[in-house]
Design an enzyme around this catalytic site. Structure first.
Site, mmCIF file in Angstrom:
data_model
loop_
_atom_site.group_PDB
_atom_site.id
_atom_site.type_symbol
_atom_site.label_atom_id
_atom_site.label_comp_id
_atom_site.label_asym_id
_atom_site.label_seq_id
_atom_site.Cartn_x
_atom_site.Cartn_y
_atom_site.Cartn_z
ATOM 1 N N CYS A 1 0.800 -1.225 0.000
ATOM 2 C CA CYS A 1 0.000 0.000 0.000
ATOM 3 C C CYS A 1 0.833 1.276 0.000
ATOM 4 C CB CYS A 1 -0.938 -0.014 1.197
ATOM 5 S SG CYS A 1 -1.908 -1.528 1.301
ATOM 6 N N LYS B 1 -9.707 7.708 2.161
ATOM 7 C CA LYS B 1 -10.145 6.320 2.020
ATOM 8 C C LYS B 1 -11.560 6.129 2.560
ATOM 9 C CE LYS B 1 -5.602 4.001 2.182
ATOM 10 N NZ LYS B 1 -4.698 5.125 2.486
ATOM 11 N N HIS C 1 -2.913 7.794 6.178
ATOM 12 C CA HIS C 1 -3.103 6.450 5.612
ATOM 13 C C HIS C 1 -4.504 5.974 5.966
ATOM 14 C CE1 HIS C 1 -1.983 2.694 3.864
ATOM 15 N NE2 HIS C 1 -2.064 2.019 5.004
ATOM 16 N N HIS D 1 -9.843 1.603 -0.017
ATOM 17 C CA HIS D 1 -8.390 1.420 -0.025
ATOM 18 C C HIS D 1 -7.965 0.821 -1.361
ATOM 19 C CE1 HIS D 1 -4.362 0.876 1.038
ATOM 20 N NE2 HIS D 1 -4.468 0.243 2.188
ATOM 21 N N PHE E 1 1.862 -3.662 4.079
ATOM 22 C CA PHE E 1 2.248 -4.951 4.642
ATOM 23 C C PHE E 1 3.742 -5.167 4.439
ATOM 24 C CE2 PHE E 1 -2.126 -7.246 4.172
ATOM 25 C CZ PHE E 1 -2.638 -6.443 5.178
ATOM 26 N N GLU F 1 -1.433 5.176 13.868
ATOM 27 C CA GLU F 1 -1.098 6.373 13.090
ATOM 28 C C GLU F 1 -1.393 7.633 13.895
ATOM 29 O OE1 GLU F 1 -1.618 8.284 8.610
ATOM 30 O OE2 GLU F 1 -2.979 6.679 9.248
#
Length: 417
Positions: A166, A338, A306, A343, A402, A317
């Site tokens: 991502c 998002k 994010h 996403h 990830f 975050e």
């Protein structure tokens, strides 16, 4: 040091198939979520997604090619062409004599998953001698996106895909900026594309318990920083920007959305999918970007977070923003687009960097929709539910993936200096 600016934007998202439609719908707080149309969802825990709607690639790709080009490639090529047009190159071609100084960095997270699924079915039905298309490998590999953009535009400089889950789109833009800073190129097309609303994409993330299962209310499912969040909403699309050396842009009288002034890239080195406690890796990444930009935390006005709508990301975050920005954290406008786009995985960083540039250029911040129940672990100003007209001089965009990979971009308004 050579400076890099954004002069063109190409967007294909679940809330609009071009820049202006996407931007208008984001400011209106419109969700792109709805029931999945690309496959039969019977038996799946999640039956909705943020799909690109009424998609037509024929303005950018020949109809004969479209018969054998994976959907993620269609998005990437089209967004690249859109960015060229938006930057003033109406014929979508690199000017004669500049070809070696133009490059393309466009990546994806998973690549041609639709082609993988359809080919597997055909081989099962027809056997290996008749089930494979000669285009199968090209439809699968991620670096075919920058490859086909370079063929379409004539860019003959560096051509590659940064594949970092991502964080892909953000890493692509950051690395593009570096090639310009160090004199390797003058102009780069950079960003990400993705199309994983598929049996394997949805099924795989369901198995990880990463997706929201709010099937009865898909438009309310993506709710970053809200206490009732239950997972992210998978999405598709593309975001590609033209990153250009400042003097090159000035000489041709280009419109400048924003300057790319800072870039941080690092790793959590902690877990395959979970962020480090208190977003320790994210903290370091944001500090790297601030140092690179030679800015103080108090200089930042807006953070495009994010903000995935997962329990782990959003609280960590938020904690990272507190650690990096201190008292100034409560003065930041922080929003997660998002909440509306879902996403887009490998495309997310490219789209969100472009939206950060638009926030600077157009003086508005998109909201975080579906924010109804405050979470004590997420206590910042998330621009809840309503867009905000406000001057943005410096914007920071976070992307985490990830494998513990992190990317932070910092954009600043261009003042003509």
């Amino acid at each position: 040091m050579r400076r890099a600016v954004i002069t063109g934007i190409g967007l294909i998202t679940p809330v609009g198939n071009d820049l202006d439609t996407t931007w208008a719908n984001l400011l209106a707080g419109k969700s792109g979520a709805g029931p999945i149309t690309q496959f039969d969802t019977a038996g799946f825990k999640t039956t909705f997604a943020c799909e690109v709607k009424e998609w037509d690639a024929t303005p950018y790709i020949d109809k004969r090619q479209l018969r054998h080009i994976d959907r993620f490639l269609q998005f990437g090529i089209s967004a690249g062409c859109m960015a060229m047009e938006d930057a003033g190159y109406r014929d979508r071609k690199v000017p004669e004599g500049e070809e070696e100084r133009w490059g393309v960095f466009v990546g994806a997270g998973l690549g041609g998953i639709h082609s993988l699924e359809s080919t597997y079915r055909k081989v099962g039905e027809r056997g290996p001698r008749h089930g494979f298309s000669p285009y199968f490998v090209c439809d699968m590999i991620i670096n075919m996106a920058p490859g086909m953009i370079s063929i379409a535009t004539g860019a003959r400089g560096p051509n590659m895909s940064h594949v970092s889950a991502c964080s892909t789109g953000a890493h692509s833009i950051g690395e593009a900026m570096r090639t310009i800073r160090h004199g390797y190129t003058d102009v780069m097309l950079a960003g990400g594309c993705e199309s994983t609303v598929s049996v394997l994409g949805v099924g795989g993330f369901n198995a990880m318990r990463a997706l929201s299962t709010r099937n009865d209310e898909p438009e309310l499912a993506s709710r970053p920083f809200d206490k009732e969040r239950d997972g992210f909403v998978i999405a598709e699309g593309a975001g590609v920007v033209v990153v250009e050396e400042l003097e090159h842009a000035r000489q041709r009288g280009a419109r400048i959305y924003a300057e790319v002034v800072g870039y941080g890239a690092n790793s959590d080195a902690f877990h395959m999918t979970l962020p480090a406690p208190e977003g320790a890796g994210a903290q370091r990444c944001m500090k790297l970007a601030l140092d690179d930009a030679r800015l103080n935390p108090g200089d930042v006005d807006y953070v495009n977070a994010h903000g995935t709508s997962t329990q782990a990301n959003d609280k960590n975050e938020s904690a990272a923003l507190h650690k990096v920005f201190g008292e100034h954290a409560r003065k930041l406008a922080v929003s997660s687009t998002k909440s509306m786009t879902g996403h887009m995985l490998g495309a997310a960083g490219g789209v969100e960097a472009a939206l950060s540039a638009l926030s600077i250029y157009r003086g508005a911040v998109p909201p975080t929709i579906n924010y109804t129940t405050p979470d004590p672990d997420c206590d910042l100003d998330y621009v809840p539910n309503q867009a905000r007209e406000t001057a943005v001089d410096v914007a920071l965009s976070n992307s985490f993936g990830f494998g513990g990979t992190n990317a932070t971009l910092i954009l600043r308004s261009y003042r003509g200096d």
